[in-house]
Motif scaffolding. Structure first.
Motif, PDB file in Angstrom:
ATOM      1  N   PRO A  55      99.208 -10.341  71.575  1.00 35.73           N
ATOM      2  CA  PRO A  55      98.125  -9.375  71.786  1.00 35.73           C
ATOM      3  C   PRO A  55      97.200  -9.696  72.950  1.00 35.73           C
ATOM      4  O   PRO A  55      96.627  -8.777  73.545  1.00 35.73           O
ATOM      5  N   THR A  56      97.003 -10.968  73.272  1.00 34.66           N
ATOM      6  CA  THR A  56      96.022 -11.314  74.312  1.00 34.66           C
ATOM      7  C   THR A  56      96.654 -11.908  75.571  1.00 34.66           C
ATOM      8  O   THR A  56      96.028 -11.900  76.637  1.00 34.66           O
ATOM      9  N   GLY A  57      97.858 -12.471  75.448  1.00 39.95           N
ATOM     10  CA  GLY A  57      98.463 -13.155  76.587  1.00 39.95           C
ATOM     11  C   GLY A  57      98.042 -14.603  76.729  1.00 39.95           C
ATOM     12  O   GLY A  57      98.404 -15.262  77.713  1.00 39.95           O
ATOM     13  N   ALA A  58      97.284 -15.124  75.770  1.00 35.55           N
ATOM     14  CA  ALA A  58      96.878 -16.530  75.835  1.00 35.55           C
ATOM     15  C   ALA A  58      98.104 -17.431  75.824  1.00 35.55           C
ATOM     16  O   ALA A  58      99.059 -17.192  75.081  1.00 35.55           O
ATOM     17  N   ALA A  82      91.966 -13.220  67.289  1.00 32.41           N
ATOM     18  CA  ALA A  82      91.951 -11.968  66.531  1.00 32.41           C
ATOM     19  C   ALA A  82      90.797 -11.060  66.938  1.00 32.41           C
ATOM     20  O   ALA A  82      90.816  -9.861  66.646  1.00 32.41           O
ATOM     21  N   ARG A  83      89.808 -11.604  67.630  1.00 31.10           N
ATOM     22  CA  ARG A  83      88.629 -10.815  68.016  1.00 31.10           C
ATOM     23  C   ARG A  83      88.745 -10.236  69.419  1.00 31.10           C
ATOM     24  O   ARG A  83      87.793  -9.634  69.919  1.00 31.10           O
ATOM     25  N   PHE A  84      89.896 -10.421  70.068  1.00 27.98           N
ATOM     26  CA  PHE A  84      90.032  -9.980  71.462  1.00 27.98           C
ATOM     27  C   PHE A  84      91.279  -9.121  71.634  1.00 27.98           C
ATOM     28  O   PHE A  84      92.229  -9.217  70.866  1.00 27.98           O
ATOM     29  N   THR A  85      91.242  -8.294  72.654  1.00 30.73           N
ATOM     30  CA  THR A  85      92.443  -7.587  73.123  1.00 30.73           C
ATOM     31  C   THR A  85      92.679  -7.975  74.574  1.00 30.73           C
ATOM     32  O   THR A  85      91.781  -8.471  75.262  1.00 30.73           O
ATOM     33  N   ARG A  86      93.878  -7.737  75.022  1.00 31.38           N
ATOM     34  CA  ARG A  86      94.271  -8.176  76.369  1.00 31.38           C
ATOM     35  C   ARG A  86      93.461  -7.457  77.448  1.00 31.38           C
ATOM     36  O   ARG A  86      93.200  -6.248  77.348  1.00 31.38           O
ATOM     37  N   ILE A  87      93.077  -8.207  78.469  1.00 26.49           N
ATOM     38  CA  ILE A  87      92.448  -7.643  79.663  1.00 26.49           C
ATOM     39  C   ILE A  87      93.151  -8.226  80.894  1.00 26.49           C
ATOM     40  O   ILE A  87      93.968  -9.135  80.780  1.00 26.49           O
ATOM     41  N   ASP A  88      92.800  -7.709  82.052  1.00 24.21           N
ATOM     42  CA  ASP A  88      93.244  -8.310  83.305  1.00 24.21           C
ATOM     43  C   ASP A  88      92.030  -8.960  83.947  1.00 24.21           C
ATOM     44  O   ASP A  88      91.175  -8.269  84.522  1.00 24.21           O
ATOM     45  N   PRO A  89      91.921 -10.303  83.878  1.00 25.19           N
ATOM     46  CA  PRO A  89      90.737 -10.965  84.425  1.00 25.19           C
ATOM     47  C   PRO A  89      90.737 -11.054  85.947  1.00 25.19           C
ATOM     48  O   PRO A  89      89.745 -11.473  86.544  1.00 25.19           O
TER      49      PRO A  89
END
Length: 1003
Positions: free
Chosen positions: A45-48, A262-269
């Motif tokens: 979900p986040t790309g971490a 769980a508290r984040f969604t993916r972004i492009d930083p």
């Protein structure tokens, strides 16, 4: 890491492509050299990204890193690193990071700001502590408060300078921990050189900015910009998680997902670092650094050439460049190093010399320091001539083999120095990792090494790379570092004018707001907080035992103290050699003797050939002076030098062949080499003063408290620098120079004659039985061939001790100060020793941190207690204050006597002391440390008694101890300050009543 047999690769039931929660396993690979397994995962979900290195090591490590790409030199990444640790959503206390330092058993806690990443790592052996710290770190990094007062405290703020007399006009000053840290850092030629080189070589990328912050630009950073930087870069989509050790991967992932992801969604930083566009021609650049007004600037320049080299993701070319660095600069025989040093254009390699593999595009630099102002073209010409000759004549195959051996050795050796091994591994691949490179190739370079061996078989391989990366590479800069005797004064004057103009333009309400913010911040810093929200360990979580390592009886080993330990195929040798018979006049020469002994060649081979042999067959051979006090009945100083060496098992015979040659065939007749060693040594001492000013100041303050402290200052302090500087001054007159080297040849030979006697060597070896047997046989042959005379010289030296206590200021080129004070208490073995160790931790965390760092704006303030010497010391680092800090030290005694602390505070200090006692070491170094405890007669029973007494301490015992030692009069304390001239002179005018003036000296 514990086991004598190879780790059975544990995949934890996983295979590539499996999922754990929302994570996908992208790779699982064995790391056989370190008995570990590498897991790489991505959070869908986040790309971490997450790297886990699983093994049987009980010292577990966690880290989270972010790609941070500053667009200016305001220090936003650095100030954010500090400020996120000042309270978070779950842990709303003022300083959870520093509070957790004292609430657990961590073996390492810190945070790092690099040019393009920021990292928060820790290590601990305790499972409960690991998850406590992980919780605090995760909350701090992802959900910090980032309030304005924390930003002002850690970054920068304006305050009204306290007035000394009624009616004195108001004056503004800058304060802030990072502001003062960077004022100190940017006073150092080493820091200025490194920073300016990078800016010159990468003008079109983030690297042109100072991620730490330029002092003149730091005050322009706004609180809003800080918060925006966090929102953009401290996001799971831009995060790199790391875990290491024997705790289960699944547990780590579950906690990270539940608490953060769980508290984040993916972004492009948008944090990708672009490659630096390549140039088609060389450029030149220069920068200035502050030099004291009384120094001669004519030969205080630095000149170097720096090249942009390979992409950090190209693991093979990184290996090639690492080998080239070792070939060209790695030891005294390396052709480029030798040509530069032998040229007599300068004293030592320039700051920043070597290969730097951590940035998006890697770089290579080399040059000289202490050169004349017009030397840069000569240095450049010499570099290119030397490289051209290597291409024309060919690179010596022995040098290639030597370079590859050094890389192999250091990849194989497992140590916890300077960081725990898990953190060392993380730092070894962080650069490539954050730039989307291959982590596995950084940890397991066998594939690239096999390719290198294949390609090296073709003639001209390294010659071609020298041409590609250096001779034919137009992306290079000829750089000069210029001394400026007016720089410090000019910058201070510019800052004063800037602040005066700011004050003149301030509306009354804005000035009132500055004063109100200062008062509010001071109130917060003084307020006692309820830290119960933070997790903690209890005394019951501390293991009651100590690690006791005893020598082993190994059949076939008769002459050495032997330790049968799993050392990853490496044999360690260490041999103390007593200095008790040395004449008093020769004691100041001991550190240089140690350098010359292995650096000046022998009667059989010159220094270059010996250096080449050491690199080809060993992991290093050296001689080190030690000035410890023994724990026998009398407790006398027992100085010695320790001869050390290490080698892969296959090279044990070669190791002792080289050591035997040093010990039995020493010779100091190469005066040219002695001269080069002397000026290089002076240069290294000179360069370390500002970087380690706190250590030098403490050594100065304590130097008359004991013979051991006196020797420590003589060998490692400012007095050693003065002694070496005095020798180097004789080089300015040809007649005196000739006399100097005649004296040195005689004195160094006399020292070797006195030391290397059969009865004066106490050899110890660590490794596996087969290597121990071979080593012991070779040691016996070496020792038996030595002359018999003098007996064991591990005896007290005949050196008088000055009973006066210093109250001194030492002037050098720095915009910040290092303030130290020291006094005598009692040593380990005395009933009060455990309480003194705890009091040092309490003062640091409960009092000095608040008064010196938070209020005073210094980078750090600390108290230390030496169980070996019985010395109690205060110190500050990169400190804007002198007079105030000395007053803080005076009041520290009142604080500890006053008893304004709780049983919980004492418990936390006990945890800190026990964390140091139980700090793990890998088998080789751990056995060597145990051996030296035996040499100094520090028994395991005494250590066990010390720890047992620690665990029983309570407030009445602490206060009783404080009563005995902290009523010491100021006249019974040594005080020393290292600073610039103006701060020292100002401090002398405003010292508290009853204190003498500083006796001023120049470094």
């Amino acid at each position: 890491m514990g086991s004598t047999k190879k780790f059975n690769i544990d995949r934890q039931g996983l295979k590539q492509g499996d999922t754990i929660g929302n994570y996908t396993v992208t790779a699982i690979e064995p790391l056989e050299e370190i008995d570990s397994t590498l897991f790489q995962l991505v959070h869908g979900p986040t790309g971490a990204r997450h790297v886990h290195i699983g093994n049987h090591d009980r010292e577990n490590t966690f880290g989270v890193a972010f790609r941070t790409v500053p667009a200016d030199s305001t220090g936003v990444a650095h100030i954010l690193e500090h400020t996120v640790l000042c309270g978070s959503e779950k842990y709303g206390v003022r300083d959870p990071f520093f509070s957790m330092l004292k609430r657990g058993l961590s073996t390492f806690m810190n945070a790092f700001t690099a040019s393009d990443w920021t990292m928060y790592p820790f290590s601990t052996q305790n499972r409960k502590d690991f998850y406590n710290l992980m919780d605090v770190y995760l909350d701090a990094a992802f959900f910090p408060k980032l309030d304005s007062l924390s930003f002002k405290q850690e970054g920068h703020r304006l305050e009204v300078k306290p007035t000394q007399t009624p009616g004195e006009p108001k004056e503004l000053i800058y304060k802030g921990v990072v502001y003062n840290e960077m004022k100190g850092a940017m006073s150092s030629p080493n820091q200025i050189m490194g920073r300016s080189l990078v800016a010159a070589l990468y003008p079109d990328t983030t690297y042109s900015n100072n991620s730490g912050g330029e002092p003149r630009e730091i005050p322009t950073l706004t609180h809003e910009a800080l918060r925006a930087f966090h929102a953009r870069f401290y996001h799971p989509s831009n995060a790199f998680f790391y875990t290491y050790g024997d705790l289960p991967l699944a547990d780590h992932l579950s906690i990270i997902e539940d608490k953060v992801l769980a508290r984040f969604t993916r972004i492009d930083p948008d944090s990708t670092v672009s490659a630096q566009p390549r140039w088609d021609r060389q450029t030149t650049a220069n920068a200035r650094y502050p030099l004291a007004g009384d120094e001669n600037p004519s030969n205080k320049f630095q000149a170097c050439v720096a090249w942009l080299t390979a992409d950090v993701k190209d693991s093979f070319e990184i290996l090639v460049l690492s080998v080239l660095e070792q070939i060209l600069l790695g030891n005294a025989a390396s052709p480029l190093r030798k040509a530069l040093i032998d040229s007599n254009l300068g004293s030592a390699l320039s700051d920043g010399s070597g290969f730097d593999p951590d940035m998006r595009d890697t770089m290579f630099a080399c040059g000289l320091k202490d050169v004349a102002g017009d030397a840069a073209p000569k240095v450049e010409q010499l570099i290119f001539e030397t490289l051209g000759q290597l291409v024309e004549k060919g690179v010596d195959r022995t040098m290639v083999a030597s370079a590859i051996h050094q890389i192999e050795f250091h990849k194989k050796e497992i140590t916890n120095t300077p960081y725990p091994f898990g953190i060392k591994l993380l730092l070894s691949f962080t650069g490539p990792w954050i730039h989307e490179g291959d982590v596995l190739s950084c940890l397991n370079f066998d594939h690239d090494l096999e390719r290198l061996n294949r390609e090296m078989a073709i003639d001209g391989f390294f010659e071609g790379r020298i041409r590609r990366y250096f001779l034919d590479n137009p992306h290079r800069v000829l750089f000069t570092l210029v001394p400026d005797q007016e720089m410090e004064k000019t910058e201070e004057e510019q800052t004063r004018k800037e602040l005066a103009a700011t004050l003149a333009a301030l509306a009354p309400e804005n000035l009132a707001r500055i004063e109100k913010d200062a008062a509010t911040l001071a109130h917060l810093q003084d307020a006692r907080e309820d830290l119960s929200v933070l997790p903690t360990l209890e005394i019951s979580d501390i293991p009651p035992d100590i690690e006791a390592i005893k020598p082993d009886q190994v059949e076939g080993v008769t002459r050495s103290t032997a330790y049968n330990k799993p050392t990853s195929g490496i044999l360690y040798f260490s041999c103390p050699t007593g200095l008790g018979a040395l004449p008093e006049r020769l004691f100041p020469l001991v550190p240089f003797f140690c350098q010359a002994f292995t650096g000046a060649g022998t009667a059989l081979r010159d220094y270059a050939e010996m250096a080449e042999r050491m690199d080809l067959y060993t992991g290093g051979i050296g001689l080190t002076p030690v000035s410890g006090t023994g724990f026998g009945q009398v407790g006398e100083c027992l100085p010695f030098v320790t001869l050390q060496g290490k080698a892969l098992d296959r090279n044990v015979s070669k190791l002792f062949e080289i050591i035997t040659e040093f010990v039995s065939k020493y010779k100091f007749t190469d005066h040219t080499r002695l001269k080069n060693l002397l000026v290089q040594y002076k240069s290294s001492l000179e360069g370390s003063i500002v970087a380690s000013g706190h250590s030098y100041a403490i050594s100065l303050a304590a130097r008359t408290l004991s013979i051991a402290s006196h020797l420590a200052e003589m060998w490692h302090g400012i007095h050693q620098y003065h002694y070496i500087k005095g020798l180097c001054e004789r080089l300015e007159d040809p007649a005196k120079e000739k006399e100097l080297f005649t004296d040195l040849e005689r004195d160094l030979s006399t020292m070797a004659d006195l030391l290397f006697k059969r009865e004066n060597l106490r050899p110890a070896i660590v490794g596996t039985p087969s290597s121990l047997i071979v080593a012991d046989r070779l040691i016996a042959a070496m020792v038996d061939a030595l002359p018999v005379n003098h007996g064991d010289q591990l005896l007290p030296p005949h050196i008088p001790l000055d009973k006066g206590l210093p109250f001194e200021g030492w002037i050098t080129s720095t915009q910040v100060s290092f303030v130290a004070q020291a006094f005598t208490t009692v040593r380990m073995g005395h009933a009060d020793a455990p309480a003194l160790a705890v009091i040092a931790k309490m003062l640091r965390s409960l009092y000095l941190h608040r008064e010196i760092r938070e209020k005073g704006g210094a980078y750090g303030g600390f108290a230390t207690y030496s169980t070996q010497e019985g010395t109690f010391s205060f110190g500050s680092y990169r400190d804007p204050n002198i007079r105030r800090t000395i007053k803080v030290y005076q009041d520290a005694c009142g604080f500890i006597l006053g008893g304004d602390y709780t049983e919980d505070d004492i418990k936390e200090a006990i945890l800190q002391v026990c964390a140091e006692i139980d700090k793990p070491e890998t088998p080789g170094p751990a056995a060597i440390k145990a051996f030296y405890r035996d040499v100094l007669m520090l028994t395991d029973e005494r250590r066990k008694q010390f720890k047992s007494a620690l665990l029983l301490l309570d407030k009445p015992r602490i206060q009783a101890c404080a009563e005995r030692y902290f009523k010491t009069a100021e006249t019974s304390k040594g005080t020393a300050v290292i600073s610039g001239k103006d701060p020292l002179m100002a401090a002398n005018e405003n010292l508290a009543p009853g204190l003498p003036e500083f006796e001023i000296h120049r470094i």
